[in-house]
Design an enzyme around this catalytic site. Structure first.
Site, PDB file in Angstrom:
ATOM      1  N   ASP A 412       1.005  -1.025   0.031  1.00  0.00           N
ATOM      2  CA  ASP A 412       0.523  -0.074  -0.105  1.00  0.00           C
ATOM      3  C   ASP A 412       0.377   1.058   0.113  1.00  0.00           C
ATOM      4  OD1 ASP A 412      -2.340   1.695   0.237  1.00  0.00           O
ATOM      5  OD2 ASP A 412      -1.975   1.576   2.466  1.00  0.00           O
ATOM      6  N   PHE A 692     -19.360   8.638   4.967  1.00  0.00           N
ATOM      7  CA  PHE A 692     -18.384   8.233   4.322  1.00  0.00           C
ATOM      8  C   PHE A 692     -18.918   6.875   3.729  1.00  0.00           C
ATOM      9  CE2 PHE A 692     -15.129   6.135   2.007  1.00  0.00           C
ATOM     10  CZ  PHE A 692     -14.674   6.747   0.490  1.00  0.00           C
ATOM     11  N   GLY A 867      -4.995   3.891  -4.570  1.00  0.00           N
ATOM     12  CA  GLY A 867      -6.184   4.132  -4.351  1.00  0.00           C
ATOM     13  C   GLY A 867      -5.845   5.679  -4.836  1.00  0.00           C
ATOM     14  N   ASP A 868      -4.921   5.553  -4.952  1.00  0.00           N
ATOM     15  CA  ASP A 868      -4.695   7.426  -5.002  1.00  0.00           C
ATOM     16  C   ASP A 868      -4.701   7.757  -6.533  1.00  0.00           C
ATOM     17  OD1 ASP A 868      -4.298   8.483  -2.296  1.00  0.00           O
ATOM     18  OD2 ASP A 868      -1.981   8.362  -3.354  1.00  0.00           O
ATOM     19  N   ARG A 962      -5.965   4.451  -8.079  1.00  0.00           N
ATOM     20  CA  ARG A 962      -7.432   4.171  -8.391  1.00  0.00           C
ATOM     21  C   ARG A 962      -7.746   2.639  -7.400  1.00  0.00           C
ATOM     22  NH1 ARG A 962      -9.363   9.229  -6.967  1.00  0.00           N
ATOM     23  NH2 ARG A 962      -8.717  10.579  -8.670  1.00  0.00           N
ATOM     24  N   ASP A 988      -1.783  -0.551   6.210  1.00  0.00           N
ATOM     25  CA  ASP A 988      -1.439  -0.624   7.199  1.00  0.00           C
ATOM     26  C   ASP A 988      -3.419  -0.082   7.913  1.00  0.00           C
ATOM     27  OD1 ASP A 988      -1.457   2.882   7.788  1.00  0.00           O
ATOM     28  OD2 ASP A 988      -1.985   1.342   5.606  1.00  0.00           O
ATOM     29  N   ASN A 991      -8.652  -1.119   4.623  1.00  0.00           N
ATOM     30  CA  ASN A 991      -8.626  -1.261   3.128  1.00  0.00           C
ATOM     31  C   ASN A 991      -7.808  -2.182   2.799  1.00  0.00           C
ATOM     32  OD1 ASN A 991      -6.670   0.196   3.320  1.00  0.00           O
ATOM     33  ND2 ASN A 991      -7.151   1.760   1.526  1.00  0.00           N
TER      34      ASN A 991
END
Length: 1340
Positions: A412, A692, A867-868, A962, A988, A991
């Site tokens: 991650d 969220f 996920g960036d 993403r 960490d 997700n």
């Protein structure tokens, strides 16, 4: 107690089972039924709160433990042979003697299991007897009881700092806002406080009377989801009140900052969510263990072959006899068995005789070795993190050796490669960008080399200010000076506080001068009227659109304490001296950065460290970002505020808003209070919070504005999710300046993402539904969305009332509850208007570039799954050296499957063509792949999987952007199954759990995102840099030690058992042994058991310094590794050779002599001992005192036991007895001569092979061993020169540079045209490759 018929008991049991299996449970209060018998209780079918985690009971321990142990086939095998030995016609030993080895193994294992179970029993008893308070209708008050006395339907009172005993539906708190704060560290490791609220509509009086509670609680069947709970309370008038996880107190949580709470027990004991999540330790089979099972199968085949030879030999020997020899004893009838039947019996006799060919002690030895390896792992000081006071944890006890065989790492990004400490960097409002240069300089100072004299900033909390000054001439260095020192042991600004996301690095923000002027003008223009200034709206949105819990530093919290901030006045001379030092350091840092085309004037530097403070026209202080020397009532109140955030991005935004004077003062379920820079407090009525979720990728807060009295919806979420709600990301339906503002905001989003910042957008919807873009926010976040958008929407009364009806129905629903709640949220989140944007940086952890480069040199391919946005991920990739400047970076981003297929085919063709070029035979292309989530979903389709894997394995590194948590796990499984490689996943956050569990080895980092990843992992570390030593050193050691020990174990048993096999050729294959039974058993059980265990725990082929300096040594364990088919059979053949030597040299020496059978066997036993131990001495790479003690101790134990046994055993094994055999042998010089010659001849080939191999063609490990013999300084110099020659010189710590402010006047056209089908089918279709045009961050 009333007697009940068995039929009634059976009927109740069946009813209870059906009641527990129903999807919905109807629960009522136990108070009206207090004192009645259990079968009359309405909630009797549900479990009590007593827990039992033990596996055994005292009465059934032996049978249950034996049943558990017999799940291991090896134990069944040896027990079967021991039972077979009781059959007279096939026995080879005394039946009782044959039981000794397996009984010792079973006894030791049972002893270990009993101790572990007893510890579980003690823990259960302590927990079950913990005191708690349960309401009694007879006593009319809460009475002290035990946890085990709690039942479903009871009312339980939990006071501050006590642990919740069961899952409670919150019904009452003394707080006027019906709020309770809890800490869930015992469940998920998160130390920040979480807010729980009383079920809406129940708490109408200040005092709660449990006896007046006559409602029915309807809840779902127990499950292990800690984040979801479906429930509603049906009142006597049939009104349904919805309740969710926000009203549930989970067992194991701790009540904080709340005097007491009262809850209704919905789940108890093993049905609580915490117990359902407690699945115990997980079992994984290592790659070495799987290989071991195959080799054990080969040994079984070898055993059966040798037994078959013995049976056939016995048959032919009987056939060759001319008469009946006297030593063949007939049965009771005087008949001898036929040769064929005798050979059949002899087959089983030989199995019993040669059974130790299958190493009975190997499995126990492996467990002992792994325990020793784990001890050294967990006690390595280099893997201890002083900042968090945490050390390496090992949760999977049986896969330590897999750490030395990793070929692919899936990591991650946020919180794993980065610190997950969000630092406010820059923002853009109304299309105008505010770079916050002063704040950038402060962060740049933190990156300079550590120095004892380096002054950064005061880490003590500062007094709250109510405004900001813009007058540079009124600067007072005495009031604005901060002092601090930096330790070399840790990076400044990373000092852990007692709360998450509250280090000075995250909380300290220096405002932008230009933006301060704009806010000051907005305040002075009197924006308190009907229309609020968009700049003020922007920061109000930052302050209230979150779930941050506000508490006081002096609040009760047993495990955390925050001292109140004090007001002090610095000495003017000290302040001036420190100011000069600070300015000098910052100027020096700027000079060092001048090589990177960055310059700052001296007055800019001085201004950056000394913001001015003055008084505005209203008389309010609006001065300094630093500590003031005066404290008023307001500041004193604000000083005690503590922000408890669930994620670092929320904390960063709240602290940024506070830096501009917009201070979040309080938050309750019904209101949120914000102080403006003018000192005025705004109390917003909170109507609802839309939390969220991963589908919407946003959160919203619906409030009533205290000034305009309008319903206002603030929304924060991913930029692409919010942009869709604006109609178009480029605002094509707008015209004039409005369209330019929208375009500029989008431009800032793209530019900041490329510079490694996450984006957060804030919007406002006006009455006429016109969309007025105001700015963009950039932030680095851990969620699946890489950027977030914050919006404001005005809602009419009629719309709100209609929506509220639907919302209540959704909250009270049980079926499809999440879908209905999401639909109501989507219904309100429409026609949003852009407010602004901020930029937040997540800095790289220390030594991440070093670690990634070392792992790559070790032959490990590193993938980053994040996920960036692609721009952000690529920037971080260059900063951490996942991507290199000379790399050919392939950027795959497509909208449809046709495009994806074409790109895969074209890219593969280019890569293959490069590899087939004769000019590139000895070169490897540095290819890196960047792929987004949508394209990855297409590439993971069944028909494209093989092509994607073929391309990915040719790339040095892969960056997936993403991606969702499910996609992460799919990628790991795909690579592991398709390429048959060893994989490791590290993360960490929650997700990352799926990815961690999908890999062969899962590693969790105990960062700021809680402990979900740690709890799901096999190993836990506190920093990514620890992965370097964990794999390159401990992984290498664990694998090589265990692999060599297993090979040695097979060799040892084969070499020893073959002595018995060769003797069968001279005794007619009758199963006779020339060594006493007891000495035969003691040989493997005691004499030679400790040395291989010591070898597996403590052997060190290469030192840690060399393994870290030369990462390529790690490659020796990858793939087949040292324990493979070839090494296994070479050791078996060597064992056969040594057994031949050890048998036939004594045989030839004693040939034609009158020695008896044991006189011949004793030298064989002694020679075998010396040969086996000296063989191990050749394999040991490093000798310590422990090695000498174990080796010499084994020899001494052999002679002591054998001499004692020979002295006292007069009639142990008639007709031949070992009495005084060894004593007589040791008086004969022939004994010593035979032992020496046999041992030398047996070990000479192996020793010669080692000498020649190490001299002529030394392996990398042997060459590394030579480095260990060098002087440390010479060794380090050699490694440095070698690394420079290899091109992998010392890697300096990389960081993201402060990106330059975008020049909006020269803005390029950054919206590429979409690809068409014609473009795709053209022969010259270009690959989307980023090589020259990507702006890479500079490394320092």
């Amino acid at each position: 107690m009333t007697w009940r018929s068995p039929l009634a008991l059976v009927r109740d049991a069946l009813r209870g089972q059906r009641a527990r299996e129903r999807d919905l449970r109807n629960l009522v209060s136990n108070l009206p039924y207090e004192g009645l018998e259990k079968w009359k209780q309405p909630n009797r079918f549900f479990l009590s709160n007593a827990i039992k985690t033990t596996k055994y009971t005292p009465l059934l321990f032996i049978p249950m433990n034996l049943f558990e142990q017999f799940h291991r086939l090896a134990n069944i095998y040896f027990v079967g042979l021991a039972i077979l030995n009781f059959i007279p016609v096939v026995n080879a030993f005394q039946p009782e003697v044959a039981l000794i080895p397996i009984c010792i193994i079973l006894f030791l294992t049972a002893l270990k299991d009993a101790w572990e179970d007893f510890r579980r029993y003690q823990s259960d008893r302590k927990l079950n007897n913990t005191p708690c308070y349960i309401y009694s209708s007879k006593e009319k008050q809460f009475m002290e009881r035990r946890w085990k006395d709690v039942r479903v339907g009871d009312f339980v009172k939990v006071v501050c700092n006590e642990i919740v005993p069961a899952d409670l539906l919150l019904l009452h708190t003394p707080d006027p806002k019906c709020v309770c704060l809890i800490e869930t560290a015992n469940l998920d490791g998160e130390t920040n406080l979480k807010q729980r609220t009383v079920v809406s509509g129940l708490s109408e009086t200040p005092e709660f009377e449990p006896e007046s509670f006559s409602s029915i609680v309807v809840c779902e069947k127990p499950n292990n989801n800690l984040n979801h709970f479906k429930c509603y309370v049906e009142k006597p008038d049939k009104e349904k009140l919805g309740a969710g996880i926000e009203s549930l107190l989970l067992r194991g949580c701790t009540v904080r900052n709340t005097d007491h709470t009262v809850g209704f027990v919905v789940y108890a004991g093993h049905e609580t969510k915490s117990m359902l999540n407690n699945s115990g330790s997980r079992y994984k089979r290592s790659k070495l263990e799987r290989k071991l099972n195959i080799d054990v199968f080969f040994c079984v085949i070898l055993l059966f072959t040798m037994c078959l030879i013995g049976a056939l030999g016995h048959f032919f020997w009987l056939q060759a006899l001319t008469g009946v020899p006297p030593y063949l004893v007939p049965d009771s009838n005087g008949h001898l068995d036929s040769p064929s039947l005798a050979s059949f019996y002899m087959f089983f006799t030989m199995i019993i005789l040669l059974q130790i060919l299958i190493p009975i002690a190997l499995y126990v030895s492996i467990e002992l070795v792994k325990i020793g390896q784990i001890f050294f792992l967990t006690n390595d000081r280099d893997l201890y993190d002083e900042e968090t006071d945490s050390r390496m944890q090992c949760k999977a006890l049986n896969i330590t050796e897999d750490l030395g065989q990793i070929e692919y790492i899936f990591s991650d990004k946020t919180g794993t490669l980065t610190e997950n400490k969000m630092v406010f960097r820059r923002c853009s409002i109304m299309g105008t960008e505010y770079p916050h240069k002063e704040n950038a300089i402060r962060l740049a100072v933190l990156d300079e080399p550590e120095s004892e004299e380096e002054v950064i900033f005061n880490q003590h909390p500062r007094a709250q200010r109510t405004g900001w000054s813009l007058d540079a001439e009124d600067t007072n260095p005495v009031d604005t000076q901060r002092r601090g020192s930096r330790r070399k042991s840790s990076v400044a600004g990373n000092v852990q506080s007692n709360m998450a996301f509250s280090s000075p690095l995250e909380t300290e923000v220096i405002p932008d001068k230009k933006l301060l002027q704009q806010i000051s003008r907005a305040e002075s223009s009197g924006s308190s009227g009907r229309k609020m200034d968009p700049y003020l709206d922007f920061f109000v949105a930052l302050a209230i659109c979150n779930t941050v819990v506000v508490s006081m530093a002096t609040a009760q919290r047993r495990r955390a304490s925050v001292s109140p901030r004090s007001c002090q006045t610095n000495n003017p001379l000290d302040s001036l001296s420190n100011l000069v030092k600070k300015a000098g350091n910052i100027l020096a840092s700027c000079q060092r950065k001048s090589k990177r085309n960055r310059s700052l004037s001296e007055d800019q530097v001085i201004h950056s460290v000394n913001m001015e403070r003055t008084v505005d026209t209203k008389g309010h202080e609006i001065g300094s970002p630093h500590t003031t020397s005066q404290c008023d009532g307001h500041s004193a109140a604000s000083d005690d505020l503590c922000y408890e955030a669930e994620s670092p991005d929320e904390a960063a935004l709240v602290y940024a808003a506070r830096a501009y004077g917009f201070t979040l003062l309080a938050r309750t379920p019904d209101s949120v209070t914000v102080r403006l820079p003018s000192g005025d407090n705004l109390v917003f009525e909170v109507l609802d919070t839309l939390t969220f979720d991963s589908n919407r990728k946003r959160m919203s807060v619906l409030v009533r504005h205290p000034v305009t009295k309008e319903f206002v919806l603030y929304t924060k979420g991913a930029d692409y999710a919010i942009m869709e709600l604006l109609g178009t990301p480029y605002a094509e339906h707008l015209s004039g300046s409005q369209k330019n503002i929208a375009a500029d905001s989008q431009y800032h989003l793209d530019c900041y993402a490329k510079d490694g910042l996450r984006t957060l957008c804030i919007t406002k919807k006006v009455q006429n539904h016109q969309i007025i873009p105001i700015g963009v926010v950039f932030m680095l976040d851990k969620s699946t969305a890489s950027s977030f958008l914050l919006v404001l929407q005005v809602v009419t009364d009629k719309v709100y009332e209609s929506w509220l009806v639907d919302r209540k129905k959704a909250l009270a629903a049980i079926d499809n509850r999440e879908e209905l709640i999401m639909n109501t949220a989507v219904q309100l989140e429409t026609n949003l208007t852009l407010l602004g944007a901020t930029g937040i940086e997540d800095r790289l952890q220390e030594s991440v570039p070093d670690t990634i480069v070392a792992l790559r040199e070790a032959g490990i391919q590193v993938w980053v799954l994040t996920g960036d946005k692609p721009e952000t991920a690529v920037n971080i990739g260059y900063a951490c050296r996942l991507l290199e400047e000379e790399d050919l970076v392939i950027n795959m981003s497509c909208k449809n499957k046709l495009t994806c297929t074409s790109i895969l085919d074209c890219t593969l063709e280019e890569v293959r063509r490069y590899g087939e070029d004769p000019r590139n035979v000895d070169t490897t292309p540095n290819i890196s792949l960047v792929i987004d989530g949508h394209t990855l979903a297409l590439a993971l389709s069944p028909d494209l999987q093989d092509r994607f894997v073929d391309l990915a394995k040719r790339c040095r590194s892969v960056l997936c952007c993403r991606v969702t948590p499910l996609q992460k796990s799919r990628v790991v499984k795909l690579i592991r199954e398709k390429l048959k490689v060893m994989t490791l996943a590290v993360g960490d956050g929650a997700n990352d759990v799926n990815m961690i569990q999908a890999a062969d080895v899962g590693i969790g980092i105990s960062g700021q995102e809680g402990m979900q990843a740690v709890m799901a992992s096999d190993f836990a570390i506190s920093r990514f840099k620890h992965l370097k030593k964990l794999l390159l050193v401990h992984g290498h050691w664990c694998y090589t030690r265990l692999a060599n020990m297993i090979i040695y174990f097979f060799y040892k048993n084969v070499a020893y058992v073959n002595l018995l096999f060769w003797y069968q050729f001279f005794c007619g294959f009758t199963g006779t042994t020339m060594i006493d039974y007891w000495l035969l058993i003691f040989f493997n059980l005691f004499f030679t058991s400790a040395p291989p265990i010591m070898f597996g725990i403590m052997d060190k082929d290469v030192s840690a310094e060399v393994l870290l300096g030369v990462p390529e040594l790690y490659r020796t364990g990858q793939g087949k590794g040292e324990y493979n088919f070839l090494t296994f059979w070479i050791s078996i053949l060597d064992a056969f050779y040594q057994s031949l030597v050890c048998f036939f040299i004594p045989y030839l020496a004693y040939q034609d002599s009158d020695v008896d059978i044991f006189t011949f066997g004793t030298p064989l036993n002694t020679i075998s001992l010396f040969t086996i131990l000296l063989h191990l001495s050749i394999e040991i790479k490093s000798w310590t005192v422990v090695h000498w003690v174990i080796m010499l101790g084994s020899v001494a134990l052999y002679f002591i036991v054998t001499l004692a046994y020979s002295a006292i055993c007069v009639t142990c094994n008639p007709p031949s007895n070992p009495y005084w055999i060894l004593q007589s042998q040791m008086a004969d010089p022939m004994f010593y001569l035979v032992c020496i010659i046999s041992t030398v001849v047996a070990l000479l080939p192996r020793y010669t092979f080692h000498v020649l191999r190490n001299s002529i063609a030394p392996s990398p490990l042997i060459q590394a061993k030579h480095l260990d013999r060098m002087d440390p300084s010479t060794r380090d110099q050699w490694i440095q020169e070698w690394r420079s020659f290899r091109g992998g010189g010392q890697v300096k710590r990389s960081k993201l540079d402060t990106p330059p402010s975008p020049n909006l006047e020269t803005r390029p056209d950054f919206y590429p045209e979409p690809l068409t089908a014609a473009d795709i089918t053209r022969n010259d279709f270009p690959l989307n490759v980023m090589t020259e045009n990507h702006q890479k961050p500079r490394h320092t």
